[in-house]
Design a protein around this motif. Structure first.
Motif, PDB file in Angstrom:
ATOM      1  N   VAL A 177      47.178  52.233  38.680  1.00 52.30           N
ATOM      2  CA  VAL A 177      45.867  52.263  37.958  1.00 52.30           C
ATOM      3  C   VAL A 177      45.168  51.264  37.572  1.00 52.30           C
ATOM      4  CG1 VAL A 177      45.066  52.938  35.567  1.00 52.30           C
ATOM      5  CG2 VAL A 177      47.120  54.214  36.673  1.00 52.30           C
ATOM      6  N   GLU A 178      45.566  49.976  37.364  1.00 60.20           N
ATOM      7  CA  GLU A 178      44.988  48.840  37.249  1.00 60.20           C
ATOM      8  C   GLU A 178      44.271  48.121  38.470  1.00 60.20           C
ATOM      9  OE1 GLU A 178      47.888  46.146  35.742  1.00 60.20           O
ATOM     10  OE2 GLU A 178      48.032  47.053  33.624  1.00 60.20           O
ATOM     11  N   THR A 179      44.933  48.332  39.762  1.00 61.55           N
ATOM     12  CA  THR A 179      44.324  47.963  40.841  1.00 61.55           C
ATOM     13  C   THR A 179      43.030  48.850  41.293  1.00 61.55           C
ATOM     14  OG1 THR A 179      46.481  47.338  41.849  1.00 61.55           O
ATOM     15  CG2 THR A 179      44.929  47.730  43.494  1.00 61.55           C
ATOM     16  N   VAL A 180      43.288  49.898  40.981  1.00 64.75           N
ATOM     17  CA  VAL A 180      41.959  50.909  41.470  1.00 64.75           C
ATOM     18  C   VAL A 180      40.821  50.696  40.117  1.00 64.75           C
ATOM     19  CG1 VAL A 180      41.325  53.319  41.241  1.00 64.75           C
ATOM     20  CG2 VAL A 180      43.317  52.823  42.195  1.00 64.75           C
ATOM     21  N   LEU A 181      41.010  50.503  38.826  1.00 61.74           N
ATOM     22  CA  LEU A 181      40.330  50.310  37.838  1.00 61.74           C
ATOM     23  C   LEU A 181      39.592  48.929  37.825  1.00 61.74           C
ATOM     24  CD1 LEU A 181      38.989  51.114  35.186  1.00 61.74           C
ATOM     25  CD2 LEU A 181      40.928  50.058  33.947  1.00 61.74           C
ATOM     26  N   TYR A 182      40.300  48.039  38.328  1.00 63.52           N
ATOM     27  CA  TYR A 182      39.515  46.462  38.394  1.00 63.52           C
ATOM     28  C   TYR A 182      39.033  46.155  39.756  1.00 63.52           C
ATOM     29  CZ  TYR A 182      41.488  46.732  33.642  1.00 63.52           C
ATOM     30  OH  TYR A 182      41.972  47.071  32.420  1.00 63.52           O
ATOM     31  N   HIS A 183      39.028  46.822  40.861  1.00 62.88           N
ATOM     32  CA  HIS A 183      38.847  46.371  42.049  1.00 62.88           C
ATOM     33  C   HIS A 183      37.357  45.947  42.263  1.00 62.88           C
ATOM     34  CE1 HIS A 183      37.573  50.554  43.078  1.00 62.88           C
ATOM     35  NE2 HIS A 183      36.802  50.073  44.122  1.00 62.88           N
ATOM     36  N   PRO A 231      43.610  41.439  37.767  1.00 67.34           N
ATOM     37  CA  PRO A 231      45.023  41.638  38.556  1.00 67.34           C
ATOM     38  C   PRO A 231      44.707  41.091  39.979  1.00 67.34           C
ATOM     39  CG  PRO A 231      44.649  43.483  37.004  1.00 67.34           C
ATOM     40  CD  PRO A 231      43.278  42.820  37.077  1.00 67.34           C
ATOM     41  N   LEU A 232      45.767  40.297  40.354  1.00 66.73           N
ATOM     42  CA  LEU A 232      45.787  39.787  41.834  1.00 66.73           C
ATOM     43  C   LEU A 232      45.611  41.041  42.896  1.00 66.73           C
ATOM     44  CD1 LEU A 232      45.916  37.329  43.871  1.00 66.73           C
ATOM     45  CD2 LEU A 232      48.579  37.601  43.591  1.00 66.73           C
ATOM     46  N   SER A 233      46.225  41.999  42.294  1.00 66.46           N
ATOM     47  CA  SER A 233      46.043  43.185  43.428  1.00 66.46           C
ATOM     48  C   SER A 233      44.525  43.659  43.563  1.00 66.46           C
ATOM     49  CB  SER A 233      46.993  44.326  42.845  1.00 66.46           C
ATOM     50  OG  SER A 233      46.532  44.669  41.539  1.00 66.46           O
ATOM     51  N   ALA A 234      43.887  43.531  42.422  1.00 60.87           N
ATOM     52  CA  ALA A 234      42.670  43.903  42.421  1.00 60.87           C
ATOM     53  C   ALA A 234      41.644  42.813  43.291  1.00 60.87           C
ATOM     54  CB  ALA A 234      42.077  44.192  41.099  1.00 60.87           C
ATOM     55  N   ARG A 235      42.031  41.945  42.961  1.00 63.02           N
ATOM     56  CA  ARG A 235      41.249  40.554  43.610  1.00 63.02           C
ATOM     57  C   ARG A 235      41.402  40.691  45.370  1.00 63.02           C
ATOM     58  NH1 ARG A 235      43.876  35.689  41.070  1.00 63.02           N
ATOM     59  NH2 ARG A 235      44.992  36.972  39.505  1.00 63.02           N
ATOM     60  N   ILE A 236      42.718  41.038  45.659  1.00 68.91           N
ATOM     61  CA  ILE A 236      42.833  41.179  47.132  1.00 68.91           C
ATOM     62  C   ILE A 236      42.175  42.279  47.676  1.00 68.91           C
ATOM     63  CG2 ILE A 236      44.812  41.742  48.834  1.00 68.91           C
ATOM     64  CD1 ILE A 236      46.658  40.331  46.989  1.00 68.91           C
TER      65      ILE A 236
END
Length: 228
Positions: A116-122, A141-146
């Motif tokens: 959820v957070e990766t999608v929301l903050y990409h 989140p680092l996942s979203a930054r990547i």
């Protein structure tokens, strides 16, 4: 007892994977261009995560998140999604809602917060000028930054109704202009290094035929499971 808990966790991960692959299939059926974009971004994000030290399991999870990062676009009208001219202010506002819409769908499917957070903050930016919340720096989140780096690189190197594709070198130059503003400097530095050491890093742009869900799920998972 430990064994039972472990199996239960594996079962939960399996169910999550099935849900995410099913949602990826729904993107494919709705908009093949967005699906193919997501497929390439998943591979780029997985490779970058591995280079940055993520485990294979963590990188595969990120690839699954990348497969549905544009899920919210399936709720955007085709005349906006495929518009070749510049978007109006209202159309851009509608387009910029897609991370929120996608995150809400994932919440409704009861997937873990990581996805959820990766999608929301990409689409958040390193300097805080992104959307939908305006997170800044390591608040994102680092996942979203990547995912952000992988996402923009594929957009730059792909043919779109409103633009011709850039070469890998041209895309690198464009990305570097946004280091420290849009992109995390360390993440972007890792991605640029990967591009330099892997001359065939960029995936070809093509559109595949729509398959049934039973055919698509193993194909999708084998794609991300085989990443390095």
């Amino acid at each position: 007892m430990v064994g039972v808990k472990y199996l239960t966790q594996l079962e939960k991960e399996h169910e999550t994977r099935k849900v995410l692959l099913s949602l990826a299939q729904s993107i494919q059926e709705r908009d093949i261009v967005t699906y193919e974009h997501s497929r390439r971004v998943a591979v780029y994000a997985q490779r970058l995560a591995r280079y940055l030290g993520w485990t294979r399991r963590e990188a595969r999870n990120l690839a699954l998140a990348a497969m549905v990062h544009d899920l919210g676009k399936t709720w955007i009208r085709n005349d906006i999604l495929n518009k070749s001219a510049a978007l109006s202010s209202e159309e851009r506002r509608m387009m910029e809602r897609h991370p929120v819409v996608g995150a809400r769908i994932l919440i409704g499917c009861d997937v873990p917060p990581f996805y959820v957070e990766t999608v929301l903050y990409h689409h958040e930016a390193w300097n805080g000028n992104g959307y939908p919340v305006g997170l800044k720096g390591e608040e994102i989140p680092l996942s979203a930054r990547i995912l952000s780096v992988a996402d923009v690189y594929d957009v730059l190197t792909s043919q779109r109704p409103y633009k011709a594709p850039l070469t890998s070198r041209e895309a690198q130059e464009r990305l570097l202009k946004s280091v420290g503003t849009h992109f995390d400097p360390k993440v972007l530095d890792g991605f640029i290094h990967l591009l330099k050491i892997k001359p065939h890093f960029t995936l070809p742009q093509h559109v595949c035929s729509i398959s049934t869900q039973a055919q698509a799920e193993p194909k999708l998972y084998s794609l991300i499971a085989g990443g390095h």
